[in-house]
Motif scaffolding. Sequence first.
Motif, PDB file in Angstrom:
ATOM      1  N   UNK A   1       0.852  -1.198  -0.103  1.00  0.00           N
ATOM      2  CA  UNK A   1       0.099  -0.052   0.082  1.00  0.00           C
ATOM      3  C   UNK A   1       0.779   1.167  -0.080  1.00  0.00           C
ATOM      4  N   UNK A   2       2.361   1.238  -0.137  1.00  0.00           N
ATOM      5  CA  UNK A   2       2.876   2.339  -0.364  1.00  0.00           C
ATOM      6  C   UNK A   2       3.295   2.755  -1.662  1.00  0.00           C
ATOM      7  N   UNK A   3       2.976   3.748  -2.006  1.00  0.00           N
ATOM      8  CA  UNK A   3       3.320   4.383  -3.582  1.00  0.00           C
ATOM      9  C   UNK A   3       4.110   5.421  -3.453  1.00  0.00           C
ATOM     10  N   UNK A   4       5.158   5.221  -4.593  1.00  0.00           N
ATOM     11  CA  UNK A   4       6.414   6.521  -4.618  1.00  0.00           C
ATOM     12  C   UNK A   4       5.831   7.010  -5.789  1.00  0.00           C
ATOM     13  N   UNK A   5       5.932   8.321  -5.697  1.00  0.00           N
ATOM     14  CA  UNK A   5       5.656   9.216  -6.918  1.00  0.00           C
ATOM     15  C   UNK A   5       6.607   9.951  -7.394  1.00  0.00           C
ATOM     16  N   UNK A   6       7.037  10.066  -8.816  1.00  0.00           N
ATOM     17  CA  UNK A   6       8.242  10.801  -9.148  1.00  0.00           C
ATOM     18  C   UNK A   6       7.757  12.009  -9.991  1.00  0.00           C
ATOM     19  N   UNK A   7       8.247  13.449  -9.849  1.00  0.00           N
ATOM     20  CA  UNK A   7       8.224  14.128 -10.880  1.00  0.00           C
ATOM     21  C   UNK A   7       9.322  15.302 -10.627  1.00  0.00           C
TER      22      UNK A   7
ATOM     23  N   UNK B   1      12.544  14.515 -10.871  1.00  0.00           N
ATOM     24  CA  UNK B   1      13.604  14.050 -10.162  1.00  0.00           C
ATOM     25  C   UNK B   1      13.260  14.186  -8.642  1.00  0.00           C
ATOM     26  N   UNK B   2      12.134  14.704  -8.277  1.00  0.00           N
ATOM     27  CA  UNK B   2      11.746  14.622  -6.856  1.00  0.00           C
ATOM     28  C   UNK B   2      10.770  13.358  -6.520  1.00  0.00           C
ATOM     29  N   UNK B   3      11.057  12.868  -5.463  1.00  0.00           N
ATOM     30  CA  UNK B   3      10.099  11.621  -4.985  1.00  0.00           C
ATOM     31  C   UNK B   3       9.252  11.954  -3.861  1.00  0.00           C
ATOM     32  N   UNK B   4       8.414  11.487  -3.780  1.00  0.00           N
ATOM     33  CA  UNK B   4       7.396  11.466  -2.583  1.00  0.00           C
ATOM     34  C   UNK B   4       6.588  10.197  -2.477  1.00  0.00           C
ATOM     35  N   UNK B   5       6.200   9.743  -1.198  1.00  0.00           N
ATOM     36  CA  UNK B   5       5.453   8.518  -0.757  1.00  0.00           C
ATOM     37  C   UNK B   5       4.209   8.614  -0.294  1.00  0.00           C
ATOM     38  N   UNK B   6       3.364   8.174  -0.613  1.00  0.00           N
ATOM     39  CA  UNK B   6       2.160   8.015   0.128  1.00  0.00           C
ATOM     40  C   UNK B   6       1.805   6.674   0.690  1.00  0.00           C
ATOM     41  N   UNK B   7       1.033   6.596   1.388  1.00  0.00           N
ATOM     42  CA  UNK B   7       0.680   5.081   1.910  1.00  0.00           C
ATOM     43  C   UNK B   7      -0.930   5.131   2.153  1.00  0.00           C
ATOM     44  N   UNK B   8      -1.447   4.205   1.496  1.00  0.00           N
ATOM     45  CA  UNK B   8      -3.106   4.073   1.534  1.00  0.00           C
ATOM     46  C   UNK B   8      -3.505   3.363   2.694  1.00  0.00           C
TER      47      UNK B   8
END
Length: 64
Positions: free
Chosen positions: A36-42, A44-51
Amino acid sequence: MVQTDENTYICSKDNSEDFLDYMKDDGWNVSDQMGMLYTFEKDGEKINYRLYFKEFYAQWVECN
């Protein structure tokens, strides 16, 4: 989908993928998923969101 604070979003439990569409529309792409952990990239920046699934809604929480 509703932003409840700076790092938390909620949406219908049945439409939890609305958040993925929201992030994609903002230019973020899913670069990795582990459970349920998603890593998003834009740009060169990364952020993580947990569902998290609650009784009546789905909650996305940033967890960097």
